[in-house]
Design a protein around this motif. Structure first.
Motif, PDB file in Angstrom:
ATOM      1  N   UNK A  27       0.830  -1.193   0.000  1.00  0.00           N
ATOM      2  CA  UNK A  27       0.000   0.000   0.000  1.00  0.00           C
ATOM      3  C   UNK A  27       0.866   1.246   0.000  1.00  0.00           C
ATOM      4  N   UNK A  28       0.282   2.374  -0.358  1.00  0.00           N
ATOM      5  CA  UNK A  28       1.027   3.624  -0.329  1.00  0.00           C
ATOM      6  C   UNK A  28       1.213   4.091   1.119  1.00  0.00           C
ATOM      7  N   UNK A  29       2.133   5.031   1.308  1.00  0.00           N
ATOM      8  CA  UNK A  29       2.476   5.608   2.622  1.00  0.00           C
ATOM      9  C   UNK A  29       2.588   4.515   3.677  1.00  0.00           C
ATOM     10  N   UNK A  30       3.275   3.411   3.307  1.00  0.00           N
ATOM     11  CA  UNK A  30       3.650   2.354   4.243  1.00  0.00           C
ATOM     12  C   UNK A  30       2.481   1.502   4.722  1.00  0.00           C
ATOM     13  N   UNK A  31       1.284   1.685   4.151  1.00  0.00           N
ATOM     14  CA  UNK A  31       0.125   0.896   4.598  1.00  0.00           C
ATOM     15  C   UNK A  31       0.141  -0.478   3.925  1.00  0.00           C
ATOM     16  N   UNK A  32       1.064  -1.294   4.349  1.00  0.00           N
ATOM     17  CA  UNK A  32       1.262  -2.615   3.758  1.00  0.00           C
ATOM     18  C   UNK A  32       1.068  -3.693   4.813  1.00  0.00           C
ATOM     19  N   UNK A  33       0.962  -4.922   4.345  1.00  0.00           N
ATOM     20  CA  UNK A  33       0.845  -6.045   5.268  1.00  0.00           C
ATOM     21  C   UNK A  33       1.358  -7.305   4.608  1.00  0.00           C
ATOM     22  N   UNK A  34       1.695  -8.281   5.431  1.00  0.00           N
ATOM     23  CA  UNK A  34       2.039  -9.620   4.958  1.00  0.00           C
ATOM     24  C   UNK A  34       0.978 -10.557   5.503  1.00  0.00           C
ATOM     25  N   UNK A  35       0.359 -11.317   4.596  1.00  0.00           N
ATOM     26  CA  UNK A  35      -0.748 -12.173   4.989  1.00  0.00           C
ATOM     27  C   UNK A  35      -0.397 -13.636   4.756  1.00  0.00           C
ATOM     28  N   UNK A  36      -1.060 -14.497   5.514  1.00  0.00           N
ATOM     29  CA  UNK A  36      -0.895 -15.933   5.363  1.00  0.00           C
ATOM     30  C   UNK A  36      -2.135 -16.504   4.689  1.00  0.00           C
ATOM     31  N   UNK A  37      -1.911 -17.247   3.602  1.00  0.00           N
ATOM     32  CA  UNK A  37      -2.994 -17.948   2.901  1.00  0.00           C
ATOM     33  C   UNK A  37      -2.583 -19.408   2.761  1.00  0.00           C
ATOM     34  N   UNK A  38      -3.539 -20.322   2.855  1.00  0.00           N
ATOM     35  CA  UNK A  38      -3.221 -21.749   2.808  1.00  0.00           C
ATOM     36  C   UNK A  38      -4.015 -22.461   1.724  1.00  0.00           C
ATOM     37  N   UNK A  39      -3.445 -23.575   1.254  1.00  0.00           N
ATOM     38  CA  UNK A  39      -4.093 -24.363   0.216  1.00  0.00           C
ATOM     39  C   UNK A  39      -3.619 -25.808   0.307  1.00  0.00           C
ATOM     40  N   UNK A  40      -4.452 -26.724  -0.177  1.00  0.00           N
ATOM     41  CA  UNK A  40      -4.045 -28.127  -0.251  1.00  0.00           C
ATOM     42  C   UNK A  40      -3.136 -28.374  -1.448  1.00  0.00           C
ATOM     43  N   UNK A  41      -3.195 -27.486  -2.434  1.00  0.00           N
ATOM     44  CA  UNK A  41      -2.394 -27.619  -3.645  1.00  0.00           C
ATOM     45  C   UNK A  41      -1.592 -26.342  -3.864  1.00  0.00           C
ATOM     46  N   UNK A  42      -0.406 -26.489  -4.403  1.00  0.00           N
ATOM     47  CA  UNK A  42       0.437 -25.304  -4.584  1.00  0.00           C
ATOM     48  C   UNK A  42      -0.178 -24.337  -5.590  1.00  0.00           C
ATOM     49  N   UNK A  43      -0.965 -24.861  -6.551  1.00  0.00           N
ATOM     50  CA  UNK A  43      -1.622 -23.996  -7.528  1.00  0.00           C
ATOM     51  C   UNK A  43      -2.848 -23.295  -6.957  1.00  0.00           C
ATOM     52  N   UNK A  44      -3.258 -23.646  -5.724  1.00  0.00           N
ATOM     53  CA  UNK A  44      -4.436 -23.056  -5.120  1.00  0.00           C
ATOM     54  C   UNK A  44      -5.689 -23.862  -5.406  1.00  0.00           C
TER      55      UNK A  44
END
Length: 237
Positions: free
Chosen positions: A130-147
């Motif tokens: 995001x602009x002006x430092x409004x960023x984040x790191x999120x965790x997402x999970x899946x059974x397959x690497x392709x999603x």
């Protein structure tokens, strides 16, 4: 003197690495894909997977020939990684969408995928810039690497303040520092202090020698911030 020797060793190592990389003939006819900010995963079933910013991805059996994966050649909004980026990532998108003209499709940066054996899941750690430092790191999970991947939660925030927009209370900081936390060290004249706090982008996740899951993030001034992510379940990360 020790520092000079260490620097010399690093420089020598870099020169060796470059000479090794350039030893392949430039005319070699390899299959290629375009991936920015790449992260390579060694697959459990064999072969390799590469993924990068804007969800560009590819597969390879020999680390030389790469073929498009996850429908990434169709663009970041049409990959197999998410059913719909705007709904699946609505929570982090809200955190980052604080300026006119913002579009999530161009701000999914430098994902890193690791297979978590404890969870039996592929875990994608994705930067939502995001602009002006409004960023984040999120965790997402899946059974397959392709999603497809499921958003599990935000694990690193930047840009929080005491203001109405992106207030610290909207993060998990109070869980760590208690209610009404003192965040003055993160602020400068009421805004995010980029000289102290990192921009939450570019994760790199790995298991250390003790088997603990850790993450290092690189901000825009190329600094590493290692964190312990050894807790094995998404609910408690």
């Amino acid at each position: 003197m020790k520092l000079k020797k260490a620097i010399s060793a690093i420089v020598a190592g870099c020169m060796l690495a470059v000479s090794t990389l350039t030893s392949v003939p430039a005319s070699a006819d390899f299959a290629r894909v375009s991936v920015h900010d790449p992260s390579i995963v060694k697959l459990e079933e064999g072969g390799y997977y590469i993924i990068g910013s804007h969800l560009g991805a590819g597969r390879s059996s020999d680390m030389q020939n790469w073929y498009s994966a996850g429908n990434s050649h169709l663009g970041s909004t049409r990959t197999t990684f998410f059913n719909n980026i705007y709904t699946d990532l609505a929570i982090p998108e809200k955190w980052s969408n604080t300026t006119n003209g913002y579009n999530l499709s161009g701000n999914m940066w430098a994902p890193d995928i690791i297979y978590n054996k404890e969870m039996g899941k592929y875990c994608m750690y994705l930067s939502v810039n995001g602009q002006v430092w409004n960023s984040s790191i999120v965790l997402c999970t899946s059974d397959k690497i392709d999603g497809p991947y499921k958003y599990e939660g935000t694990i690193v925030y930047s840009g929080f303040t005491n203001n109405a927009v992106n207030n610290v209370k909207d993060t998990d900081v109070p869980k760590v520092l208690g209610n009404n936390p003192d965040i003055n060290r993160y602020l400068s004249n009421g805004s995010w202090n980029a000289s102290y706090g990192t921009n939450a982008i570019d994760p790199a996740v790995f298991y250390d020698e003790e088997g603990k899951l850790r993450e290092a993030i690189r901000d825009t001034i190329i600094c590493l911030y290692p964190m312990d992510f050894s807790i094995p379940t998404a609910d408690t990360i």
